[in-house]
Design a protein around this motif. Sequence first.
Motif, mmCIF file in Angstrom:
data_model
loop_
_atom_site.group_PDB
_atom_site.id
_atom_site.type_symbol
_atom_site.label_atom_id
_atom_site.label_comp_id
_atom_site.label_asym_id
_atom_site.label_seq_id
_atom_site.Cartn_x
_atom_site.Cartn_y
_atom_site.Cartn_z
ATOM 1 N N ALA A 17 11.208 1.931 15.214
ATOM 2 C CA ALA A 17 12.111 2.642 14.301
ATOM 3 C C ALA A 17 11.619 2.583 12.857
ATOM 4 C CB ALA A 17 13.513 2.054 14.399
ATOM 5 N N PRO A 18 10.442 3.143 12.574
ATOM 6 C CA PRO A 18 9.958 3.105 11.191
ATOM 7 C C PRO A 18 10.715 4.102 10.313
ATOM 8 C CG PRO A 18 8.433 4.338 12.560
ATOM 9 C CD PRO A 18 9.468 3.778 13.485
ATOM 10 N N PRO A 19 11.376 3.641 9.227
ATOM 11 C CA PRO A 19 12.148 4.548 8.376
ATOM 12 C C PRO A 19 11.317 5.116 7.219
ATOM 13 C CG PRO A 19 12.593 2.313 7.720
ATOM 14 C CD PRO A 19 11.574 2.229 8.823
ATOM 15 N N TYR A 20 10.095 5.473 7.482
ATOM 16 C CA TYR A 20 9.206 5.980 6.438
ATOM 17 C C TYR A 20 8.199 6.917 7.093
ATOM 18 C CZ TYR A 20 6.030 2.472 8.383
ATOM 19 O OH TYR A 20 5.251 1.732 9.246
ATOM 20 N N GLY A 21 7.477 7.659 6.249
ATOM 21 C CA GLY A 21 6.481 8.590 6.754
ATOM 22 C C GLY A 21 5.149 8.406 6.073
ATOM 23 N N LEU A 22 4.213 9.271 6.413
ATOM 24 C CA LEU A 22 2.860 9.174 5.860
ATOM 25 C C LEU A 22 2.860 9.372 4.349
ATOM 26 C CD1 LEU A 22 -0.063 8.746 6.896
ATOM 27 C CD2 LEU A 22 -0.312 11.233 6.856
ATOM 28 N N ARG A 23 3.763 10.244 3.862
ATOM 29 C CA ARG A 23 3.839 10.459 2.410
ATOM 30 C C ARG A 23 4.305 9.190 1.690
ATOM 31 N NH1 ARG A 23 2.261 15.376 4.732
ATOM 32 N NH2 ARG A 23 1.830 16.876 3.086
ATOM 33 N N ASP A 24 5.124 8.371 2.355
ATOM 34 C CA ASP A 24 5.547 7.106 1.755
ATOM 35 C C ASP A 24 4.355 6.152 1.628
ATOM 36 O OD1 ASP A 24 8.468 7.529 1.501
ATOM 37 O OD2 ASP A 24 8.373 7.691 3.672
ATOM 38 N N LEU A 25 3.498 6.123 2.650
ATOM 39 C CA LEU A 25 2.306 5.281 2.565
ATOM 40 C C LEU A 25 1.396 5.754 1.433
ATOM 41 C CD1 LEU A 25 1.335 4.742 6.327
ATOM 42 C CD2 LEU A 25 2.846 3.369 4.865
ATOM 43 N N THR A 26 1.348 7.061 1.230
ATOM 44 C CA THR A 26 0.550 7.621 0.134
ATOM 45 C C THR A 26 1.145 7.234 -1.217
ATOM 46 O OG1 THR A 26 -0.053 9.494 1.547
ATOM 47 C CG2 THR A 26 -0.398 9.748 -0.823
ATOM 48 N N ALA A 27 2.458 7.348 -1.342
ATOM 49 C CA ALA A 27 3.120 6.948 -2.588
ATOM 50 C C ALA A 27 2.940 5.453 -2.842
ATOM 51 C CB ALA A 27 4.603 7.303 -2.518
ATOM 52 N N ASP A 28 2.950 4.650 -1.778
ATOM 53 C CA ASP A 28 2.714 3.214 -1.927
ATOM 54 C C ASP A 28 1.325 2.947 -2.508
ATOM 55 O OD1 ASP A 28 5.188 2.758 -0.783
ATOM 56 O OD2 ASP A 28 4.390 2.053 1.137
ATOM 57 N N ALA A 29 0.315 3.646 -1.984
ATOM 58 C CA ALA A 29 -1.053 3.435 -2.471
ATOM 59 C C ALA A 29 -1.172 3.809 -3.942
ATOM 60 C CB ALA A 29 -2.037 4.255 -1.631
ATOM 61 N N ALA A 30 -0.555 4.921 -4.336
ATOM 62 C CA ALA A 30 -0.606 5.334 -5.744
ATOM 63 C C ALA A 30 0.095 4.313 -6.626
ATOM 64 C CB ALA A 30 0.043 6.710 -5.903
ATOM 65 N N ALA A 31 1.254 3.835 -6.178
ATOM 66 C CA ALA A 31 2.002 2.851 -6.956
ATOM 67 C C ALA A 31 1.269 1.521 -7.028
ATOM 68 C CB ALA A 31 3.394 2.660 -6.347
ATOM 69 N N LEU A 32 0.564 1.186 -5.970
ATOM 70 C CA LEU A 32 -0.196 -0.058 -5.943
ATOM 71 C C LEU A 32 -1.326 -0.024 -6.973
ATOM 72 C CD1 LEU A 32 -0.209 -2.730 -4.387
ATOM 73 C CD2 LEU A 32 -1.826 -1.688 -2.787
ATOM 74 N N ILE A 33 -2.000 1.114 -7.079
ATOM 75 C CA ILE A 33 -3.050 1.265 -8.086
ATOM 76 C C ILE A 33 -2.473 1.029 -9.477
ATOM 77 C CG2 ILE A 33 -4.614 2.942 -9.176
ATOM 78 C CD1 ILE A 33 -4.986 4.152 -6.342
ATOM 79 N N ASP A 34 -1.290 1.584 -9.739
ATOM 80 C CA ASP A 34 -0.625 1.357 -11.028
ATOM 81 C C ASP A 34 -0.273 -0.117 -11.207
ATOM 82 O OD1 ASP A 34 -0.742 4.032 -11.645
ATOM 83 O OD2 ASP A 34 1.305 4.474 -11.016
ATOM 84 N N ALA A 35 0.312 -0.726 -10.176
ATOM 85 C CA ALA A 35 0.766 -2.111 -10.283
ATOM 86 C C ALA A 35 -0.379 -3.083 -10.500
ATOM 87 C CB ALA A 35 1.543 -2.496 -9.014
ATOM 88 N N LEU A 36 -1.563 -2.717 -10.039
ATOM 89 C CA LEU A 36 -2.743 -3.556 -10.237
ATOM 90 C C LEU A 36 -3.352 -3.374 -11.620
ATOM 91 C CD1 LEU A 36 -4.327 -3.015 -6.715
ATOM 92 C CD2 LEU A 36 -3.549 -5.216 -7.626
ATOM 93 N N GLY A 37 -2.744 -2.509 -12.419
ATOM 94 C CA GLY A 37 -3.237 -2.287 -13.775
ATOM 95 C C GLY A 37 -4.464 -1.412 -13.848
#
Length: 289
Positions: free
Chosen positions: A74-94
């Motif tokens: 029952a994953p409550p997310y999609g591929l676009r969420d994984l993409t948004a996570d990667a973009a946000a992670l790049i930001d969070a890493l400075g």
Amino acid sequence: MSIEQRMIKVNGVELCTESFGRSGHPAILLIHGAGHSLLAWEEDFVLRLVAGGRRVIRYDNRDAGLSTHYPAGAPPYGLRDLTADAAALIDALGLVSAHVVGMSQGGAVGQLLALDHPGRVASLTLASATPGVPGQEQPDLPPMSAGLQALFTEEAPEPDWSDRAGVIDHLVEAERPFAAASRPFDEAGMRAMATRVAGRTANLAAQLANPFLIDAGEPWRDRLGQITAPTLVLHGTEDPMFPIEHGRALAAEIPGARFVAMERTGHEVFPRAQWDTVVPAILEHTEPR
């Protein structure tokens, strides 16, 4: 070599990250495939990139490793969420941007990242990927092997998750059908990897099931010509999941992309026998421009 491990909160989830190398060096972000975790990128492989003057970050996607996980099935997310996570992670890493290396489903995330967050992608390396949505019928490209089709359509019995030895056996056998047929299966190496995975993963049932159930959203193959990031495509000559024609088509549809065939390689994260080809190719591709 010290490893900096951090739990980083983005988009309402926590992602486990590991960083290697100096902060001032060009950053490579490794995105693993479905059913895997950051451990799929072997530490020795990562250290070769670090020795080439790179900072390397590997991380667990949702439902992988130590990151936020959900009930299996029952994953409550999609591929676009994984993409948004990667973009946000790049930001969070400075980081302003990163050199993105994606394998299989991680390659799908990489394509969407380059299309929807182009400023975050300094360069793109796509390994064992297909143009557009994984699993979507591509009439002009060959299908997965009959063996893998049977594997995905048959209801395989789950192991007893409390039986550590049985779980490790299950993990080893799950990888066997994806390996190159012309090369002996590295059972000892895979067993060592499976032992590490079994000892580190918060919810193995979710990791092995949920990434294959997520919604990929709208197809994007017709948008590949809009990718502006310098792109390298790596693909095994014996890939049973996405036959090599998928990699060639991907490279043909992304402007200026370079294609490198990995001999005697299936649908698997860079076998050691390919490191002497893959590592120099990635280092060359991620040179500051």
